[in-house]
Design an enzyme around this catalytic site. Structure first.
Site, PDB file in Angstrom:
ATOM      1  N   ASP A 163      43.347  39.171  10.008  1.00 61.92           N
ATOM      2  CA  ASP A 163      43.051  38.635   8.674  1.00 61.92           C
ATOM      3  C   ASP A 163      44.321  38.735   7.839  1.00 61.92           C
ATOM      4  O   ASP A 163      45.071  39.710   7.946  1.00 61.92           O
ATOM      5  CB  ASP A 163      41.916  39.446   8.024  1.00 61.92           C
ATOM      6  CG  ASP A 163      41.267  38.686   6.882  1.00 61.92           C
ATOM      7  OD1 ASP A 163      40.087  38.310   7.009  1.00 61.92           O
ATOM      8  OD2 ASP A 163      41.951  38.453   5.859  1.00 61.92           O
ATOM      9  N   GLU A 174      27.088  30.781  14.915  1.00 58.60           N
ATOM     10  CA  GLU A 174      26.396  32.077  14.856  1.00 58.60           C
ATOM     11  C   GLU A 174      25.052  31.910  14.164  1.00 58.60           C
ATOM     12  O   GLU A 174      24.883  31.033  13.320  1.00 58.60           O
ATOM     13  CB  GLU A 174      27.277  33.104  14.143  1.00 58.60           C
ATOM     14  CG  GLU A 174      27.813  32.688  12.785  1.00 58.60           C
ATOM     15  CD  GLU A 174      26.872  32.956  11.641  1.00 58.60           C
ATOM     16  OE1 GLU A 174      25.940  33.743  11.846  1.00 58.60           O
ATOM     17  OE2 GLU A 174      27.053  32.347  10.568  1.00 58.60           O
ATOM     18  N   ARG A 187      21.733  37.008  10.690  1.00 62.29           N
ATOM     19  CA  ARG A 187      21.225  37.194   9.333  1.00 62.29           C
ATOM     20  C   ARG A 187      21.899  38.408   8.730  1.00 62.29           C
ATOM     21  O   ARG A 187      22.015  39.451   9.394  1.00 62.29           O
ATOM     22  CB  ARG A 187      19.717  37.459   9.347  1.00 62.29           C
ATOM     23  CG  ARG A 187      18.872  36.227   9.543  1.00 62.29           C
ATOM     24  CD  ARG A 187      17.474  36.630   9.916  1.00 62.29           C
ATOM     25  NE  ARG A 187      17.500  37.451  11.129  1.00 62.29           N
ATOM     26  CZ  ARG A 187      16.458  38.073  11.640  1.00 62.29           C
ATOM     27  NH1 ARG A 187      15.289  38.025  11.036  1.00 62.29           N
ATOM     28  NH2 ARG A 187      16.560  38.775  12.753  1.00 62.29           N
ATOM     29  N   HIS A 229       7.467  33.393   3.899  1.00 61.91           N
ATOM     30  CA  HIS A 229       7.254  34.283   2.750  1.00 61.91           C
ATOM     31  C   HIS A 229       7.650  33.542   1.487  1.00 61.91           C
ATOM     32  O   HIS A 229       8.804  33.139   1.338  1.00 61.91           O
ATOM     33  CB  HIS A 229       8.108  35.547   2.869  1.00 61.91           C
ATOM     34  CG  HIS A 229       7.767  36.361   4.066  1.00 61.91           C
ATOM     35  ND1 HIS A 229       6.576  37.045   4.183  1.00 61.91           N
ATOM     36  CD2 HIS A 229       8.435  36.574   5.214  1.00 61.91           C
ATOM     37  CE1 HIS A 229       6.529  37.640   5.355  1.00 61.91           C
ATOM     38  NE2 HIS A 229       7.645  37.369   6.009  1.00 61.91           N
ATOM     39  N   GLY A 263       8.742  33.006  -2.384  1.00 59.66           N
ATOM     40  CA  GLY A 263       9.628  33.804  -3.233  1.00 59.66           C
ATOM     41  C   GLY A 263      10.232  32.948  -4.328  1.00 59.66           C
ATOM     42  O   GLY A 263       9.755  31.841  -4.603  1.00 59.66           O
ATOM     43  N   GLY A 274      18.534  31.890  -1.301  1.00 59.07           N
ATOM     44  CA  GLY A 274      19.914  32.004  -1.769  1.00 59.07           C
ATOM     45  C   GLY A 274      20.791  32.398  -0.607  1.00 59.07           C
ATOM     46  O   GLY A 274      20.476  32.096   0.546  1.00 59.07           O
ATOM     47  N   CYS A 313      24.565  31.037   3.125  1.00 58.66           N
ATOM     48  CA  CYS A 313      24.413  30.029   4.186  1.00 58.66           C
ATOM     49  C   CYS A 313      23.518  28.855   3.799  1.00 58.66           C
ATOM     50  O   CYS A 313      23.966  27.710   3.805  1.00 58.66           O
ATOM     51  CB  CYS A 313      23.859  30.694   5.435  1.00 58.66           C
ATOM     52  SG  CYS A 313      24.868  32.083   5.947  1.00 58.66           S
ATOM     53  N   LYS A 333      18.953  39.056  -0.975  1.00 57.76           N
ATOM     54  CA  LYS A 333      17.883  39.622  -0.142  1.00 57.76           C
ATOM     55  C   LYS A 333      18.192  41.092   0.088  1.00 57.76           C
ATOM     56  O   LYS A 333      19.302  41.538  -0.226  1.00 57.76           O
ATOM     57  CB  LYS A 333      17.763  38.850   1.168  1.00 57.76           C
ATOM     58  CG  LYS A 333      18.944  39.015   2.106  1.00 57.76           C
ATOM     59  CD  LYS A 333      18.616  38.337   3.425  1.00 57.76           C
ATOM     60  CE  LYS A 333      19.563  38.795   4.500  1.00 57.76           C
ATOM     61  NZ  LYS A 333      19.221  38.234   5.802  1.00 57.76           N
TER      62      LYS A 333
HETATM   63  C1  UGA Z   1      20.631  32.685   7.494  1.00 56.33           C
HETATM   64  C2  UGA Z   1      19.913  32.405   8.825  1.00 56.33           C
HETATM   65  O1  UGA Z   1      18.658  33.083   8.828  1.00 56.33           O
HETATM   66  C3  UGA Z   1      20.759  32.872   9.999  1.00 56.33           C
HETATM   67  O2  UGA Z   1      20.119  32.511  11.213  1.00 56.33           O
HETATM   68  C4  UGA Z   1      22.124  32.166   9.931  1.00 56.33           C
HETATM   69  O3  UGA Z   1      22.976  32.588  10.973  1.00 56.33           O
HETATM   70  C5  UGA Z   1      22.765  32.499   8.616  1.00 56.33           C
HETATM   71  O4  UGA Z   1      21.933  32.063   7.543  1.00 56.33           O
HETATM   72  C6  UGA Z   1      24.107  31.810   8.588  1.00 56.33           C
HETATM   73  O5  UGA Z   1      24.151  30.574   8.625  1.00 56.33           O
HETATM   74  O6  UGA Z   1      25.142  32.491   8.640  1.00 56.33           O
HETATM   75  P1  UGA Z   1      20.919  34.807   5.866  1.00 56.33           P
HETATM   76  O7  UGA Z   1      21.459  33.839   4.866  1.00 56.33           O
HETATM   77  O8  UGA Z   1      21.642  36.076   6.117  1.00 56.33           O
HETATM   78  O9  UGA Z   1      20.764  34.091   7.312  1.00 56.33           O
HETATM   79  O10 UGA Z   1      19.487  35.241   5.344  1.00 56.33           O
HETATM   80  P2  UGA Z   1      17.961  34.905   5.639  1.00 56.33           P
HETATM   81  O11 UGA Z   1      17.280  36.135   6.074  1.00 56.33           O
HETATM   82  O12 UGA Z   1      17.821  33.726   6.506  1.00 56.33           O
HETATM   83  O13 UGA Z   1      17.448  34.545   4.169  1.00 56.33           O
HETATM   84  C7  UGA Z   1      17.970  33.433   3.444  1.00 56.33           C
HETATM   85  C8  UGA Z   1      17.234  33.241   2.153  1.00 56.33           C
HETATM   86  O14 UGA Z   1      15.904  32.776   2.381  1.00 56.33           O
HETATM   87  C9  UGA Z   1      17.085  34.488   1.299  1.00 56.33           C
HETATM   88  O15 UGA Z   1      17.302  34.133  -0.053  1.00 56.33           O
HETATM   89  C10 UGA Z   1      15.654  34.922   1.519  1.00 56.33           C
HETATM   90  O16 UGA Z   1      15.122  35.642   0.452  1.00 56.33           O
HETATM   91  C11 UGA Z   1      14.978  33.585   1.683  1.00 56.33           C
HETATM   92  N1  UGA Z   1      13.728  33.642   2.460  1.00 56.33           N
HETATM   93  C12 UGA Z   1      13.753  33.896   3.794  1.00 56.33           C
HETATM   94  C13 UGA Z   1      12.515  33.384   1.825  1.00 56.33           C
HETATM   95  O17 UGA Z   1      12.468  33.141   0.590  1.00 56.33           O
HETATM   96  N2  UGA Z   1      11.373  33.392   2.561  1.00 56.33           N
HETATM   97  C14 UGA Z   1      11.376  33.647   3.890  1.00 56.33           C
HETATM   98  O18 UGA Z   1      10.287  33.624   4.503  1.00 56.33           O
HETATM   99  C15 UGA Z   1      12.588  33.910   4.515  1.00 56.33           C
END
Ligand code: UGA
Length: 441
Positions: free
Chosen positions: A30, A151, A154, A254, A256, A260, A263, A324
């Site tokens: 980096d 990738e 999460r 879920h 909410g 956000g 990604c 989250k």
């Molecule tokens: C997401 C994807 O889940 C990963 O598979 C992917 O690799 C990643 O983006 C990426 O592209 O790098 P991430 O952003 O870390 O991962 O978080 P998530 O757990 O997917 O949650 C994303 C958002 O959706 C959060 O704001 C969460 O609160 C919301 N969410 C998730 C909901 O409102 N309801 C749900 O049921 C699930």
């Protein structure tokens, strides 16, 4: 095998550390000297459960190194992963690929022997082929192939997602590159992880298609939650009733305040732009982008309603700021929409997050008071608002909340509380899509 990972941000750091855990020699590069110095001193720049132990263990074993120079490690590498940022480009919503292309040029100059250059960053369709063209132009003699390996990590469970993935997707167009990539993921064979080999373009699109689908799924249940509120139904039961159908699946239903993070907002926008570039309109994703932005902003109205129609002069306790739980990441967090609006309406805000306070402070209005814990945040509050579903908030009982708060309004944007118990205890309990609960008053 020797691997170089360019970019020690979230994806690069987790992937590099996990590959070293598989037994490969990994050099993470980096340009940010301060970041490399702190990594070498054992400090992890991001909050990700388990990452500190993983890095320390593999550094001690001599399999994981951090440095600012890429020359020597690229020359020795069997595979070089590009894991630099691809933020949304200012003004037009496209993914900004300048870091990816700059890294490709730098790598090209130092290649020696057959090397696979792998895009790990989330990159739009066509990027892999552009990377190959840049390398060829910079170093016409280089012996290389380009691969795409998106990738699916999460934040908060990234190590588990890397070590126990549902699938690995690899875009390759030569047997030699396929062999190298298959060898890298051989440790997952024991779990019988499906490895999908496909073309560069298909692999690049899979990543966007998957993230956008998840964003659609979340938005769908959020709209069902809106409808549940209107018709007096319970969205949790609706989600359960839908999710038991294996074609739908129970995950990511879920409701909410809107999605956000680093990604979904960026990738949905970039997918819309890619489709436009190719003369197609992904109308569903387009709608979801608009709806999600409106939804995050509209959450403020719930708080104003809970405060009796006016928050001016009221004290609002905000529980959770990160997008989250289990992360300190504030990118596109609903808190960034809700809090400034409440401040502008005259509210006194107290806020607490177990991990994201340092990240949050510079992004939020100065007038906000950041507290040491949930109890001091709730003390004398008129309204309590849950924005992030950290486990420690789930343990707050109605009795404890009653003792701490001045008012009796709770806005639970993640539906973490036992709503019936809150209502029985006399709270005005506003949730997401569980209209039926009011009957328990
Ligand atoms: C997401 C994807 O889940 C990963 O598979 C992917 O690799 C990643 O983006 C990426 O592209 O790098 P991430 O952003 O870390 O991962 O978080 P998530 O757990 O997917 O949650 C994303 C958002 O959706 C959060 O704001 C969460 O609160 C919301 N969410 C998730 C909901 O409102 N309801 C749900 O049921 C699930």
């Amino acid at each position: 095998m020797n691997l170089t990972v360019i970019g020690s941000g979230y994806v690069g750091l987790v992937s590099g550390a996990c590959f070293s855990e598989f037994g490969f020699n990994v050099t993470c590069v980096d340009k940010d000297e301060a970041k490399i110095d702190s990594l070498n001193a054992g400090a992890i720049p991001i909050y990700e459960p388990g990452l500190d132990d993983l890095v320390a263990r593999n550094m001690a074993a001599g399999r994981l190194k951090f440095q600012t120079e890429l020359a020597d490690s690229v020359a020795d590498a069997d595979a070089v992963f590009i894991a630099v940022g691809t933020p949304t480009r200012r003004g037009d919503g496209h993914a900004d690929l300048s870091y990816v292309y700059a890294a490709s040029e730098e790598i090209a100059a130092h290649l020696s022997g057959y090397t696979v250059i792998v895009t790990k960053s989330t990159v739009p369709v066509g990027t892999g082929r552009n990377v190959a063209a840049i390398i060829k132009k910079t170093n016409p003699d280089a012996d290389f192939d380009v691969a795409s390996n998106p990738e699916f990590l999460r934040e908060g469970s990234a190590i588990n997602d890397f070590m126990r993935p549902d699938r690995v997707v690899v875009g390759v167009e030569s047997d030699a590159a396929r062999d190298v990539m298959a060898a890298l993921y051989r440790p997952l064979n024991i779990r019988e992880t499906p490895i999908l080999f496909t073309t560069l373009e298909t692999s690049e699109l899979i990543k966007y298609a998957a993230n956008a689908f998840l964003a659609v799924k979340i938005s769908y249940i959020n709209q069902m939650a809106d409808l549940c509120e209107a018709v007096g139904a319970d969205v949790h039961d609706v989600a359960k009733g839908m999710g038991l159908d294996q074609r739908i699946g129970a995950k990511f239903l879920h409701p909410g305040p809107g999605y956000g993070g680093s990604c979904f907002p960026k990738d949905t926008l970039a997918l819309v732009k890619t489709a436009e570039d190719f003369g197609r309109d992904v109308t569903i994703v387009n709608d979801v982008v608009r709806y999600n932005a409106e939804r995050k902003a509209s959450m403020t109205d719930r708080v104003i309603t809970a405060a009796g129609g006016d928050v001016d002069g009221k004290t609002i306790a905000i529980l959770g700021l990160a997008f989250k739980p289990e992360t300190d990441d504030m990118r596109d967090s609903p808190a960034l929409d809700i809090l400034p609006r409440l401040v502008a309406s005259g509210a006194q805000i107290k806020a607490y997050d177990p991990a994201a306070m340092d990240q949050a402070k510079p992004l939020l209005p100065d007038s906000i008071t950041f507290t040491k814990n949930a109890a001091s945040c709730l003390a004398d509050a008129d309204v309590a608002v849950v924005i992030t579903e950290w486990n420690e908030f789930r343990a707050l009982t109605p009795a404890a909340m009653k003792q701490m708060m001045r008012g009796k309004a709770i806005v639970d944007l993640r539906n973490i509380f036992d709503g019936k118990a809150m209502i029985k205890a006399g709270f005005d309990y506003i949730n997401i899509g569980r209209a039926g609960l009011a009957a328990h008053r």
